[in-house]
Design a protein around this motif. Structure first.
Motif, PDB file in Angstrom:
ATOM      1  N   ASP A 144      -8.060  -1.691   8.074  1.00 25.25           N
ATOM      2  CA  ASP A 144      -8.654  -3.026   7.949  1.00 25.25           C
ATOM      3  C   ASP A 144      -8.256  -4.014   9.027  1.00 25.25           C
ATOM      4  OD1 ASP A 144      -8.056  -2.791   4.375  1.00 25.25           O
ATOM      5  OD2 ASP A 144      -9.651  -1.991   5.635  1.00 25.25           O
TER       6      ASP A 144
ATOM      7  N   LYS B  28      -0.101   4.345   1.423  1.00 20.27           N
ATOM      8  CA  LYS B  28      -1.334   3.589   1.164  1.00 20.27           C
ATOM      9  C   LYS B  28      -1.382   2.344   2.032  1.00 20.27           C
ATOM     10  CE  LYS B  28      -4.940   3.031  -1.480  1.00 20.27           C
ATOM     11  NZ  LYS B  28      -5.954   4.036  -1.577  1.00 20.27           N
TER      12      LYS B  28
ATOM     13  N   THR C 263      -4.295   1.542   4.813  1.00 20.80           N
ATOM     14  CA  THR C 263      -5.180   0.379   4.671  1.00 20.80           C
ATOM     15  C   THR C 263      -4.957  -0.609   5.806  1.00 20.80           C
ATOM     16  OG1 THR C 263      -3.562  -0.387   3.090  1.00 20.80           O
ATOM     17  CG2 THR C 263      -5.692   0.302   2.213  1.00 20.80           C
TER      18      THR C 263
END
Lengths: 229, 398
Positions: A180, A172, A176
């Motif tokens: 981002d 995860k 991410t």
């Protein structure tokens, strides 16, 4: 016993049919995708395996999912990563990004390999699968934090994590981070390959995040006894 | 896998010998080249051949890889190679091409043809990914080493689609110019044929504007330089260059042989995606570049050869299952190309597949532990059906 097909004989059938559902009757058995199991000759079967084979000839078997293959190149960890990257059920795009990532990593490493002097050649790791697994290992946190309420206040308490949870957190964070915190115009496979190569050599933002989590857990050691399990 | 080394008082060499390649100029990190060019030890491998000259290659080298010398790479192939192959060259630090039957057949035809007769047209056709462009590049390398003048159009489809600037032609009222594509091509043409530019003299006077003209007797290099610098008239310059080369190719005094290599020749006939200002579609004949190239492909000149490839990949309005000349060229194209010598390009044979597999192993490209086993190899054969490009894409992530 077996699913009845008479319900499907309608004038209109939907294009996508639900073949595998998660609430199977426990009577159904799991499918066996590995090839080696079927190549064992009759004589070499253990009694348990013989029993299992006899059972399989009478019981119904669940449908195999699309992601399960008998291919030698099948990797369950990689499949999990693909599923986590997938958006709106579009596995083709997610799988495509992952294959491009692996290719990109391999290209960078093989280029470095061919240009390296003789002594350094053995040190460069060219296998993208090995790099992926090692990078994921380097990103997995050892200890986690849970928010526990005691006396009206919430405390961040260090707790042990299961293997699945650790793997999930590592993947995860990786996804991410790439989505981002990178430059807008770079493509996902480029971002992923840079981050994975950095994690392989224990640098980069994801490993930093893991270290920060460890530091937080260390600083909250005093609250460890709030955990009751 | 037979791999025996002939050691003549050399230290014992390991199984997969580290063959030190001379790094060509584009490779960075020059300090690793301090080892220098070692004397290549006398090792025999099944998949490599030391015969790097396309002239001397024959059927016995079929299925083996030969190395294109790094010095030739930038001169002979500034724009001709498929993009994935260019990436592969950069990664492996060497450019190796497999010697295959279609290319050998083409080269043998070129050796034995009579160049005082009208030009022969050769057409390479085959399913997608079977190696047509690579065979064309192999033949272009041969022509280059034999001293021919090579006119290599990397993809004719690039001239009939995605054109940002479409100028009306100054020379002919109803035609359209494509300045960017023409000037790019002229630049690459200049890189390929440096030595011919000063030797060939123009036989006609060309007037570009009221003040600019190129006189008779000037070298071709001047014309090309003018086309590269004056982008507006570059399409007409291309037409002039093609005309001059056509006239002078078969000449007895200072005559040179001209090889016209066109990839994706089916783009010249058919439809374009370009539109005029009133949104009506542009036919290919209305483009200057296409018009002049079609004149080149006609067999009304002598002293050279036309080698063309069909391509469905970049083609417009053609179904993806089409690969035969009749389907891709259409009626008009087939009639213009007729008579031609068809050269079918098939998928890898078993020997060629073995060779490719061993080459990837040698270059450390197949990294997955299972891909180096027998089972993995069988799976690769099954998944790719021995199609060269599919195999390359599969091995890329394995």
């Amino acid at each position: 016993m077996a699913a009845s097909l008479t319900g499907l004989l309608k004038p209109w059938t939907p294009r996508v049919l639900l073949v595998r559902w998660s609430r199977y009757n426990p009577y159904y058995l799991e499918p066996e995708p590995r090839k080696e199991v079927y190549h064992i000759p009759e004589t070499e079967l253990t009694p348990e395996q013989k029993e299992e084979r006899e059972l399989k000839s009478v019981r119904p078997i669940k449908a195999a999912t699309n992601s399960v293959t008998s291919s030698v190149f099948n990797d369950p960890v990689l499949s999990k990563f693909v599923n986590m990257m997938m958006k709106d059920g579009d596995k083709i795009i997610a799988k495509g990004i992952i294959t491009q990532t692996l290719e990109n990593m391999k290209r960078k490493q093989v280029e470095k390999y061919h240009k390296a002097p003789e002594g350094k050649k053995a040190e460069t790791e060219c296998n993208p699968y090995a790099i992926f697994h090692q990078a994921l290992e380097n990103c997995k946190p050892v200890i986690g934090l849970a928010s526990i309420q005691k006396g009206g206040k919430f405390y961040q308490v260090p707790i042990p994590l299961t293997d699945d949870r650790r793997r999930f957190l590592a993947m995860k964070w990786m996804i991410t981070e790439c989505r981002d915190n990178k430059h807008r115009r770079t493509l996902m496979y480029e971002k992923l390959s840079q981050e994975l190569l950095a994690a392989f050599s224990k640098e980069g933002n994801v490993v930093k995040r893991k270290h920060e989590l460890h530091k937080m857990a260390e600083s909250n050691r005093a609250y460890a006894h709030y955990r009751w399990w | 896998f037979l791999h025996y080394s002939l050691s003549i008082a050399l230290p014992p060499l390991s199984y997969l010998v580290a063959q030190v390649r001379p790094l060509h100029g584009s490779g960075c990190g020059q300090q690793q080249e301090a080892v220098g060019m070692e004397m290549r030890p006398e090792t025999f491998s099944i998949f490599r051949t030391q015969e790097n000259d396309p002239d001397c290659q024959s059927e016995q080298h079929q299925g083996q890889y030969y190395t294109v010398p790094p010095s030739h790479f930038h001169t002979v192939f500034p724009h001709g190679l498929p993009p994935r192959y260019q990436q592969q060259v950069k990664t492996f630090n060497e450019g190796c091409v497999m010697v295959r039957q279609p290319a050998l057949e083409l080269i043998s035809h070129l050796k034995r043809a009579d160049y005082s007769k009208p030009t022969l047209r050769y057409l390479l056709y085959g399913v997608k990914g079977s190696g047509k462009t690579m065979s064309l590049c192999h033949t272009v390398h041969y022509c280059s080493t034999q001293g021919w003048l090579v006119l290599h159009i990397p993809d004719a489809h690039l001239w009939v689609k995605n054109c940002k600037e479409l100028l009306p032609s100054s020379y002919h009222a109803s035609r359209f110019d494509q300045p960017i594509q023409a000037s790019n091509w002229l630049r690459n043409f200049r890189t390929t044929n440096e030595n011919f530019l000063s030797k060939i003299k123009l036989r006609q006077r060309y007037v570009w504007t009221k003040r600019e003209s190129t006189e008779e007797g000037q070298p071709l290099g001047e014309l090309v330089d003018m086309g590269v610098s004056r982008v507006k008239s570059s399409s007409d310059v291309v037409g002039a260059v093609l005309k001059e080369l056509r006239l002078q190719a078969g000449g007895t005094e200072g005559g040179f042989r001209l090889a016209v290599a066109v990839d994706g020749v089916n783009g010249l006939w058919g439809r374009t995606t370009l539109k005029k200002e009133d949104k009506s579609p542009v036919a290919p004949e209305e483009l200057t570049l296409v018009h002049n190239l079609r004149k080149m492909i006609n067999n009304d000149w002598c002293g050279g050869a036309v080698i063309a490839t069909l391509s469905q990949t970049g083609s417009l309005y053609a179904p993806s299952s089409a690969y035969l000349p009749q389907e891709l060229l259409g009626e008009e194209g087939f009639d213009s190309m007729d008579p031609f010598i068809p050269v079918p390009v098939s998928l890898y044979s078993e020997k060629e597949f073995e060779s490719c597999y061993l080459y990837y192993l040698d270059r450390h490209w197949l990294q997955h532990p299972h891909s180096q086993t027998e089972e993995g190899k069988k799976e690769l054969i099954f998944l790719s059906n021995r199609n060269p490009s599919v195999l390359e894409r599969l091995c890329a992530f394995l």
